[in-house]
Design a protein around this motif. Structure first.
Motif, short mmCIF file in Angstrom:
data_model
loop_
_atom_site.label_atom_id
_atom_site.label_comp_id
_atom_site.label_asym_id
_atom_site.label_seq_id
_atom_site.Cartn_x
_atom_site.Cartn_y
_atom_site.Cartn_z
N ILE A 84 7.35 0.64 1.50
CA ILE A 84 7.02 1.83 0.76
C ILE A 84 7.77 3.01 1.08
CG2 ILE A 84 5.92 3.39 -0.85
CD1 ILE A 84 3.95 0.73 -0.37
N HIS A 85 9.43 3.03 0.20
CA HIS A 85 9.92 4.44 1.47
C HIS A 85 8.83 5.72 0.55
CE1 HIS A 85 13.50 1.37 1.67
NE2 HIS A 85 12.42 1.16 2.50
N LYS A 86 9.01 6.07 -0.61
CA LYS A 86 9.11 7.70 -1.19
C LYS A 86 7.37 8.09 -0.43
CE LYS A 86 9.20 9.53 -5.11
NZ LYS A 86 9.02 8.76 -7.13
N GLY A 87 7.63 8.78 0.01
CA GLY A 87 5.98 10.16 0.99
C GLY A 87 6.43 8.78 2.21
N ARG A 131 -1.91 -10.31 -0.48
CA ARG A 131 -0.59 -9.00 -1.96
C ARG A 131 -0.41 -8.13 -0.41
NH1 ARG A 131 0.22 -7.11 -6.77
NH2 ARG A 131 0.42 -5.10 -7.35
N THR A 132 0.87 -8.34 -0.68
CA THR A 132 1.69 -7.21 0.51
C THR A 132 1.15 -5.39 0.28
OG1 THR A 132 3.97 -7.12 -0.53
CG2 THR A 132 3.68 -8.62 1.07
N LYS A 134 -4.41 1.22 -2.15
CA LYS A 134 -3.86 1.67 -1.49
C LYS A 134 -2.97 2.27 -2.08
CE LYS A 134 -2.74 1.11 2.67
NZ LYS A 134 -3.16 1.15 4.24
N LYS A 135 -2.42 2.61 -3.19
CA LYS A 135 -1.93 4.01 -3.79
C LYS A 135 -2.75 4.81 -4.31
CE LYS A 135 1.95 2.43 -5.10
NZ LYS A 135 2.95 3.44 -5.54
N ARG A 144 7.76 -2.70 11.29
CA ARG A 144 7.80 -4.48 11.15
C ARG A 144 6.22 -4.57 10.82
NH1 ARG A 144 8.72 -7.46 15.95
NH2 ARG A 144 7.05 -7.19 16.35
N LYS A 145 6.80 -5.59 9.55
CA LYS A 145 5.29 -6.15 8.80
C LYS A 145 4.87 -6.75 9.25
CE LYS A 145 4.30 -4.62 4.70
NZ LYS A 145 3.75 -4.16 3.45
N THR A 146 3.03 -7.35 9.45
CA THR A 146 2.89 -8.00 10.34
C THR A 146 2.74 -9.52 9.37
OG1 THR A 146 0.52 -7.68 9.92
CG2 THR A 146 2.27 -7.46 11.75
N ILE A 147 3.04 -10.74 9.41
CA ILE A 147 2.77 -11.56 8.55
C ILE A 147 1.37 -12.14 8.20
CG2 ILE A 147 3.39 -13.54 8.09
CD1 ILE A 147 5.56 -13.55 9.50
N ARG A 148 0.91 -11.76 6.41
CA ARG A 148 -0.56 -11.83 6.26
C ARG A 148 0.15 -13.04 4.89
NH1 ARG A 148 -1.99 -5.99 8.34
NH2 ARG A 148 -2.29 -6.63 10.36
#
Length: 97
Positions: free
Chosen positions: A49-52, A24-25, A30-31, A17-21
């Motif tokens: 991000i499902h890949k990797g 930019r999400t 990061k990539k 679950r992602k926290t609400i911040r």
């Protein structure tokens, strides 16, 4: 009887679950972050991000970067006493301070 689904993301309602911040999400930094061999990294899964993405059982573990493979990294961890190698993209890794 109804059969319960047993997918790779089952039982992860709170873990993925992602926290609400604000802001930019999925920042591009990061990539494009890079790691050297023998860097210690935390495996923090980004659920958007499902890949990797590694299996959720490895979320929160810390391992050592072994090598680079394409856009991903080979991360070596100990699962109990058994050494394992995971192929993970950099969006799901965080450098250990």
């Amino acid at each position: 009887m109804v059969k319960r689904s047993k997918g790779s993301r089952s039982k992860t309602r709170f873990k993925l679950r992602k926290t609400i911040r604000p802001g930019r999400t999925n920042p591009i930094t990061k990539k494009i972050q890079t790691f050297d061999e023998s860097d210690m990294v935390h495996i923090i899964i980004d659920p958007s991000i499902h890949k990797g993405q590694p299996h959720p059982r490895f979320h929160g573990k810390t391992g050592k970067v072994g090598e680079r493979r394409g856009n991903a990294y080979i991360v070596e961890i100990n699962d109990g006493n058994k050494p394992k190698k995971l192929i993970i993209r950099p969006e799901h890794l965080k450098m250990q301070e």
